[in-house]
Design a protein around this motif. Structure first.
Motif, PDB file in Angstrom:
ATOM      1  N   PHE A 396       0.835  -1.201   0.000  1.00  0.00           N
ATOM      2  CA  PHE A 396       0.000   0.000   0.000  1.00  0.00           C
ATOM      3  C   PHE A 396       0.869   1.251   0.000  1.00  0.00           C
ATOM      4  O   PHE A 396       1.984   1.254   0.536  1.00  0.00           O
ATOM      5  CB  PHE A 396      -0.919   0.012   1.223  1.00  0.00           C
ATOM      6  CG  PHE A 396      -2.116  -0.883   1.101  1.00  0.00           C
ATOM      7  CD1 PHE A 396      -3.202  -0.508   0.318  1.00  0.00           C
ATOM      8  CD2 PHE A 396      -2.144  -2.106   1.738  1.00  0.00           C
ATOM      9  CE1 PHE A 396      -4.302  -1.339   0.182  1.00  0.00           C
ATOM     10  CE2 PHE A 396      -3.236  -2.946   1.621  1.00  0.00           C
ATOM     11  CZ  PHE A 396      -4.319  -2.559   0.835  1.00  0.00           C
ATOM     12  N   LEU A 397       0.343   2.313  -0.602  1.00  0.00           N
ATOM     13  CA  LEU A 397       1.010   3.617  -0.593  1.00  0.00           C
ATOM     14  C   LEU A 397      -0.062   4.694  -0.541  1.00  0.00           C
ATOM     15  O   LEU A 397      -0.868   4.814  -1.461  1.00  0.00           O
ATOM     16  CB  LEU A 397       1.875   3.795  -1.847  1.00  0.00           C
ATOM     17  CG  LEU A 397       2.554   5.161  -2.017  1.00  0.00           C
ATOM     18  CD1 LEU A 397       3.554   5.418  -0.889  1.00  0.00           C
ATOM     19  CD2 LEU A 397       3.244   5.250  -3.378  1.00  0.00           C
ATOM     20  N   ASP A 398      -0.112   5.467   0.558  1.00  0.00           N
ATOM     21  CA  ASP A 398      -1.050   6.586   0.619  1.00  0.00           C
ATOM     22  C   ASP A 398      -0.650   7.639  -0.400  1.00  0.00           C
ATOM     23  O   ASP A 398       0.536   7.798  -0.725  1.00  0.00           O
ATOM     24  CB  ASP A 398      -1.071   7.183   2.024  1.00  0.00           C
ATOM     25  CG  ASP A 398      -1.842   6.311   3.002  1.00  0.00           C
ATOM     26  OD1 ASP A 398      -2.550   5.385   2.550  1.00  0.00           O
ATOM     27  OD2 ASP A 398      -1.738   6.549   4.219  1.00  0.00           O
ATOM     28  N   ASP A 399      -1.636   8.401  -0.884  1.00  0.00           N
ATOM     29  CA  ASP A 399      -1.353   9.316  -1.986  1.00  0.00           C
ATOM     30  C   ASP A 399      -0.457  10.479  -1.610  1.00  0.00           C
ATOM     31  O   ASP A 399       0.084  11.158  -2.490  1.00  0.00           O
ATOM     32  CB  ASP A 399      -2.657   9.836  -2.611  1.00  0.00           C
ATOM     33  CG  ASP A 399      -3.531  10.604  -1.628  1.00  0.00           C
ATOM     34  OD1 ASP A 399      -3.138  10.765  -0.455  1.00  0.00           O
ATOM     35  OD2 ASP A 399      -4.629  11.055  -2.038  1.00  0.00           O
ATOM     36  N   ASP A 400      -0.248  10.741  -0.309  1.00  0.00           N
ATOM     37  CA  ASP A 400       0.657  11.818   0.072  1.00  0.00           C
ATOM     38  C   ASP A 400       1.983  11.299   0.617  1.00  0.00           C
ATOM     39  O   ASP A 400       2.776  12.060   1.175  1.00  0.00           O
ATOM     40  CB  ASP A 400       0.007  12.748   1.098  1.00  0.00           C
ATOM     41  CG  ASP A 400      -0.399  12.024   2.376  1.00  0.00           C
ATOM     42  OD1 ASP A 400      -0.477  10.789   2.361  1.00  0.00           O
ATOM     43  OD2 ASP A 400      -0.654  12.714   3.384  1.00  0.00           O
ATOM     44  N   ASP A 401       2.242  10.004   0.458  1.00  0.00           N
ATOM     45  CA  ASP A 401       3.507   9.421   0.875  1.00  0.00           C
ATOM     46  C   ASP A 401       4.323   9.044  -0.351  1.00  0.00           C
ATOM     47  O   ASP A 401       3.806   8.981  -1.470  1.00  0.00           O
ATOM     48  CB  ASP A 401       3.271   8.185   1.752  1.00  0.00           C
ATOM     49  CG  ASP A 401       2.531   8.513   3.040  1.00  0.00           C
ATOM     50  OD1 ASP A 401       2.574   9.690   3.459  1.00  0.00           O
ATOM     51  OD2 ASP A 401       1.886   7.611   3.600  1.00  0.00           O
ATOM     52  N   VAL A 402       5.601   8.762  -0.149  1.00  0.00           N
ATOM     53  CA  VAL A 402       6.488   8.434  -1.271  1.00  0.00           C
ATOM     54  C   VAL A 402       7.426   7.303  -0.880  1.00  0.00           C
ATOM     55  O   VAL A 402       7.728   7.094   0.298  1.00  0.00           O
ATOM     56  CB  VAL A 402       7.315   9.655  -1.739  1.00  0.00           C
ATOM     57  CG1 VAL A 402       6.446  10.658  -2.482  1.00  0.00           C
ATOM     58  CG2 VAL A 402       8.038  10.313  -0.568  1.00  0.00           C
ATOM     59  N   LEU A 403       7.896   6.585  -1.911  1.00  0.00           N
ATOM     60  CA  LEU A 403       8.839   5.484  -1.741  1.00  0.00           C
ATOM     61  C   LEU A 403      10.178   5.866  -2.342  1.00  0.00           C
ATOM     62  O   LEU A 403      10.235   6.407  -3.457  1.00  0.00           O
ATOM     63  CB  LEU A 403       8.332   4.230  -2.452  1.00  0.00           C
ATOM     64  CG  LEU A 403       6.912   3.761  -2.134  1.00  0.00           C
ATOM     65  CD1 LEU A 403       6.545   2.585  -3.029  1.00  0.00           C
ATOM     66  CD2 LEU A 403       6.774   3.392  -0.659  1.00  0.00           C
ATOM     67  N   PHE A 404      11.270   5.613  -1.625  1.00  0.00           N
ATOM     68  CA  PHE A 404      12.575   5.734  -2.253  1.00  0.00           C
ATOM     69  C   PHE A 404      12.691   4.642  -3.314  1.00  0.00           C
ATOM     70  O   PHE A 404      12.010   3.615  -3.256  1.00  0.00           O
ATOM     71  CB  PHE A 404      13.685   5.623  -1.214  1.00  0.00           C
ATOM     72  CG  PHE A 404      13.828   6.853  -0.356  1.00  0.00           C
ATOM     73  CD1 PHE A 404      14.413   8.005  -0.857  1.00  0.00           C
ATOM     74  CD2 PHE A 404      13.362   6.860   0.944  1.00  0.00           C
ATOM     75  CE1 PHE A 404      14.526   9.146  -0.077  1.00  0.00           C
ATOM     76  CE2 PHE A 404      13.478   7.994   1.738  1.00  0.00           C
ATOM     77  CZ  PHE A 404      14.060   9.146   1.234  1.00  0.00           C
ATOM     78  N   ALA A 405      13.568   4.861  -4.279  1.00  0.00           N
ATOM     79  CA  ALA A 405      13.577   4.026  -5.483  1.00  0.00           C
ATOM     80  C   ALA A 405      13.928   2.571  -5.218  1.00  0.00           C
ATOM     81  O   ALA A 405      13.588   1.689  -6.011  1.00  0.00           O
ATOM     82  CB  ALA A 405      14.544   4.612  -6.511  1.00  0.00           C
ATOM     83  N   ASP A 406      14.592   2.286  -4.103  1.00  0.00           N
ATOM     84  CA  ASP A 406      14.983   0.910  -3.820  1.00  0.00           C
ATOM     85  C   ASP A 406      13.990   0.191  -2.917  1.00  0.00           C
ATOM     86  O   ASP A 406      14.238  -0.945  -2.508  1.00  0.00           O
ATOM     87  CB  ASP A 406      16.373   0.875  -3.184  1.00  0.00           C
ATOM     88  CG  ASP A 406      16.461   1.730  -1.915  1.00  0.00           C
ATOM     89  OD1 ASP A 406      15.453   2.348  -1.533  1.00  0.00           O
ATOM     90  OD2 ASP A 406      17.551   1.788  -1.310  1.00  0.00           O
ATOM     91  N   HIS A 407      12.858   0.812  -2.604  1.00  0.00           N
ATOM     92  CA  HIS A 407      11.909   0.272  -1.629  1.00  0.00           C
ATOM     93  C   HIS A 407      11.486  -1.157  -1.979  1.00  0.00           C
ATOM     94  O   HIS A 407      11.642  -2.081  -1.171  1.00  0.00           O
ATOM     95  CB  HIS A 407      10.679   1.177  -1.547  1.00  0.00           C
ATOM     96  CG  HIS A 407       9.579   0.646  -0.687  1.00  0.00           C
ATOM     97  ND1 HIS A 407       9.557   0.784   0.685  1.00  0.00           N
ATOM     98  CD2 HIS A 407       8.436  -0.035  -0.995  1.00  0.00           C
ATOM     99  CE1 HIS A 407       8.473   0.218   1.174  1.00  0.00           C
ATOM    100  NE2 HIS A 407       7.776  -0.291   0.177  1.00  0.00           N
ATOM    101  N   VAL A 408      10.957  -1.355  -3.162  1.00  0.00           N
ATOM    102  CA  VAL A 408      10.448  -2.678  -3.528  1.00  0.00           C
ATOM    103  C   VAL A 408      11.601  -3.676  -3.638  1.00  0.00           C
ATOM    104  O   VAL A 408      11.494  -4.824  -3.184  1.00  0.00           O
ATOM    105  CB  VAL A 408       9.648  -2.610  -4.843  1.00  0.00           C
ATOM    106  CG1 VAL A 408       9.255  -4.008  -5.296  1.00  0.00           C
ATOM    107  CG2 VAL A 408       8.408  -1.741  -4.675  1.00  0.00           C
ATOM    108  N   GLU A 409      12.715  -3.257  -4.223  1.00  0.00           N
ATOM    109  CA  GLU A 409      13.854  -4.154  -4.373  1.00  0.00           C
ATOM    110  C   GLU A 409      14.354  -4.642  -3.016  1.00  0.00           C
ATOM    111  O   GLU A 409      14.630  -5.840  -2.834  1.00  0.00           O
ATOM    112  CB  GLU A 409      14.985  -3.440  -5.114  1.00  0.00           C
ATOM    113  CG  GLU A 409      16.213  -4.306  -5.326  1.00  0.00           C
ATOM    114  CD  GLU A 409      17.335  -3.581  -6.049  1.00  0.00           C
ATOM    115  OE1 GLU A 409      18.375  -4.220  -6.293  1.00  0.00           O
ATOM    116  OE2 GLU A 409      17.182  -2.380  -6.353  1.00  0.00           O
ATOM    117  N   VAL A 410      14.448  -3.745  -2.052  1.00  0.00           N
ATOM    118  CA  VAL A 410      14.944  -4.105  -0.725  1.00  0.00           C
ATOM    119  C   VAL A 410      13.992  -5.075  -0.037  1.00  0.00           C
ATOM    120  O   VAL A 410      14.396  -6.121   0.483  1.00  0.00           O
ATOM    121  CB  VAL A 410      15.146  -2.844   0.140  1.00  0.00           C
ATOM    122  CG1 VAL A 410      15.362  -3.206   1.607  1.00  0.00           C
ATOM    123  CG2 VAL A 410      16.327  -2.032  -0.368  1.00  0.00           C
TER     124      VAL A 410
END
Length: 607
Positions: A396-410
């Motif tokens: 899940f990702l709330d619309d006002d939050d952000v993921l660093f680019a390695d989030h899913v990979e990690v």
């Protein structure tokens, strides 16, 4: 076909490493016209001839120019010498011990050619250890670009005068980045374009030359970019470092020399001061120049080492409600993920106000979008996103939050390696001062890692330590336990995690991979907390209805783990026994415990 100058500065290069770099660069020759420029700073003048004789130079470079310096010019002077001999619109500065990942250079140049004309530099990601400095997950703007592997726009490089040749090594890349930013240019980080750079032999390695060079440059940059207070702070830090216990031979002497060299160069930096601008504010964080994410030595594998590594599909699920400007940033952070087998499902709670923003990302993301038409609530919108998802793993990702680019990979890598049904990373609670909510105009005032809790059920049953965007989980959990309780509007994620972990474990990765926003204004923060407090009793009551099957021993282990996590120090009977019996002095005394106690009881001195 685009022309690119490749700038390599060598000093006693290892032939095998340099050959690997040249071969990896030449792989891009069919798509790019590559002009190799090598400035050799080695003390042996014959090293340049050895480089000229390397067979890798015949692999497809449009031109090759290898020069011997005759002296060690240093990093910046060497690259400036290369740049003066080139004329291509793009200049790649790359270390002699790097190896470019397959397709990375072609993609990097393609990104640069299509990018905003005010972008001056595109930094490549380093593996196995990514630099921990923070960057903007939506725009990819970074405080500074590493000289290990960065593509420069020649126009910007020349306008800034290239590297400052008064800096011999370490920190000259920070200085160039800051001068570019102060002049109105942008500097970006490109996580999907990587080089293998084995700069550390082991995690946490301390390199004395890097310590001394870094301290010297930091003091010099304080003179150029900071006021008297920053300069005084730097020399105070230096004095404290010299007075502290020695961590490696020659440390105190090396630090003292670094300070003296900085003082000797003071006129150059004081008379070339650079002022802050609305878009550029220098940051001195100790001896660093940025806010750093946790997990600096989390290892990443090279795609060359694992070319056929399976990457199952991951679905990012976003609930939104008429906040297109915020959604745009969330989607941008998804588009930059290094895990490319990805889909994004957006469910809008209400009218389709965000459709135009979603359409902006078609072609960049595998997207599904649906609007409920009428307001259905957060939980129901989340369940609809779960139903639409096709990925094996979900996040899940709330619309006002952000993921660093390695989030899913990690997280995907951690869950697959551990064999668990999910993983979660560290997340920054980001206090955000909102100036214009509709335009997503804001200022981030503080980043804090509030939760650093290893997985423990008893702790999770007591309170939620899993920010919703920080968790990646297998769809099997959804299929067995269902989605959100649709009559909950707060803490629905805590209820979800409680059900998902009744039988299955998650694994913590101590790396900062996401940000979630909380209000910086006291009144707004108090209102948000009041809503959560009001929902807490209801969430606890729902827990009473949940049942698990476990063993007494498992409960005992959970209880002990919970006690340890909540106490400053917990000493059990077993701990005392190990301490006493393992101690040379106390161990023999413990052997007399039983007969002494028996004697005291016999004479009724104790019961």
């Amino acid at each position: 076909m685009r022309d690119v100058d490749l700038s390599v500065v060598t000093w006693r290069p290892e032939p095998a490493l340099l050959a690997a770099l040249l071969s990896s660069l030449a792989e891009a020759a069919p798509a790019l016209r590559l002009h190799l420029l090598v400035q050799d700073n080695s003390p042996d003048p014959g090293t340049a001839d050895e480089i000229r004789a390397m067979p890798e130079l015949a692999l497809g470079f449009a031109s090759v120019d290898v020069r011997a310096s005759g002296e060690n010019l240093g990093f910046g002077r060497g690259h400036n010498a290369n740049a003066r001999r080139g004329k291509s619109p793009w200049l790649l500065v790359v270390n002699q011990d790097c190896v470019v990942e397959p397709g990375a250079l072609e993609r990097l140049v393609e990104i640069a050619a299509a990018d905003d004309a005010k972008v001056a530099a595109w930094e490549m990601r380093q593996v196995p250890y990514e630099h921990p400095k923070a960057y903007d997950p939506a725009t990819l703007d970074t405080p500074w670009a590493s000289g290990a592997a960065t593509l420069f726009r020649r126009e910007a490089y020349e306008a800034a005068g290239g590297f400052d040749e008064a800096l011999f090594m370490y920190g000259e890349d920070v200085d160039l980045s800051w001068r570019l930013r102060a002049a109105g240019w942008r500097v970006t980080y490109q996580p999907r374009c990587a080089v293998v750079h084995r700069t550390y032999r082991e995690a946490g390695e301390v390199k004395p030359l890097q310590v001394f060079g870094g301290v010297q440059t930091n003091l010099c940059l304080r003179m150029r970019y900071g006021g008297p207070a920053r300069v005084a702070q730097g020399f105070t830090m230096l004095a404290a470092e010299i007075a502290s216990p020695r961590s490696f031979p020659g440390r105190r002497r090396g630090l003292a020399l670094a300070g003296l060299k900085a003082l000797a160069r003071a006129p150059h930096f004081l008379f070339s001061r650079v002022r802050a601008t609305p878009a550029f504010r220098p940051q001195f964080a100790g001896w660093g120049y940025e806010t750093r994410r946790d997990g600096a030595f989390h290892p990443f594998a090279s795609r060359r080492e694992r070319p056929d590594e399976p990457r199952p599909k991951v679905s990012i699920l976003i609930r939104t409600v008429n906040r297109p400007a915020w959604l745009r940033e969330a989607l941008a952070s998804c588009a930059h993920q290094t895990w490319e087998n990805l889909e994004v499902v957006v469910v809008e709670d209400g009218e389709p106000a965000s459709r135009p923003v979603v359409d902006e990302f078609r072609g960049r993301l595998d997207l599904r979008y649906e609007a409920t038409g009428e307001r259905a609530g957060r939980a129901r919108a989340g369940n609809r996103a779960l139903a639409l998802a096709t990925g094996e793993w979900l996040n899940f990702l709330d619309d006002d939050d952000v993921l660093f680019a390695d989030h899913v990979e990690v997280l995907a890598g951690a869950a697959l390696a551990a064999g668990t049904k999910g993983a979660y990373g560290l997340a920054w609670e980001t206090r955000t001062l909102v100036r214009d909510r509709d335009a997503a105009d804001y200022e981030e005032t503080l980043h804090a890692t509030v939760h650093r809790q290893p997985f423990d059920r008893l702790t999770l049953w007591h309170h939620n330590y899993l920010p919703i965007q920080a968790v990646l989980f297998h769809r099997d959990l959804y299929e067995r336990h269902g989605g959100f309780a649709e009559d909950m509007d707060q803490l629905e994620d805590w209820n979800l995690w409680t059900r998902y972990t009744l039988e299955d474990d998650l694994v913590l990765v101590e790396k900062t991979t996401s940000k979630y926003r909380v209000p910086a204004e006291t009144r707004d923060a108090a209102g948000r907390q009041a809503l959560l407090d009001g929902a807490y009793a209801d969430a606890l009551e729902r827990q009473r209805k949940l049942v698990i099957t476990t063993s007494p021993r498992a409960i005992s282990e959970m209880a002990e783990a919970y006690a340890r996590s909540q106490a400053l120090m917990l000493v059990t009977r077993q701990d005392v026994k190990r301490l006493v019996l393992g101690n040379r002095l106390l161990g023999p005394l413990a052997a007399w415990r039983a007969p002494v106690v028996a004697w005291l009881r016999r004479w009724r001195l104790i019961r």
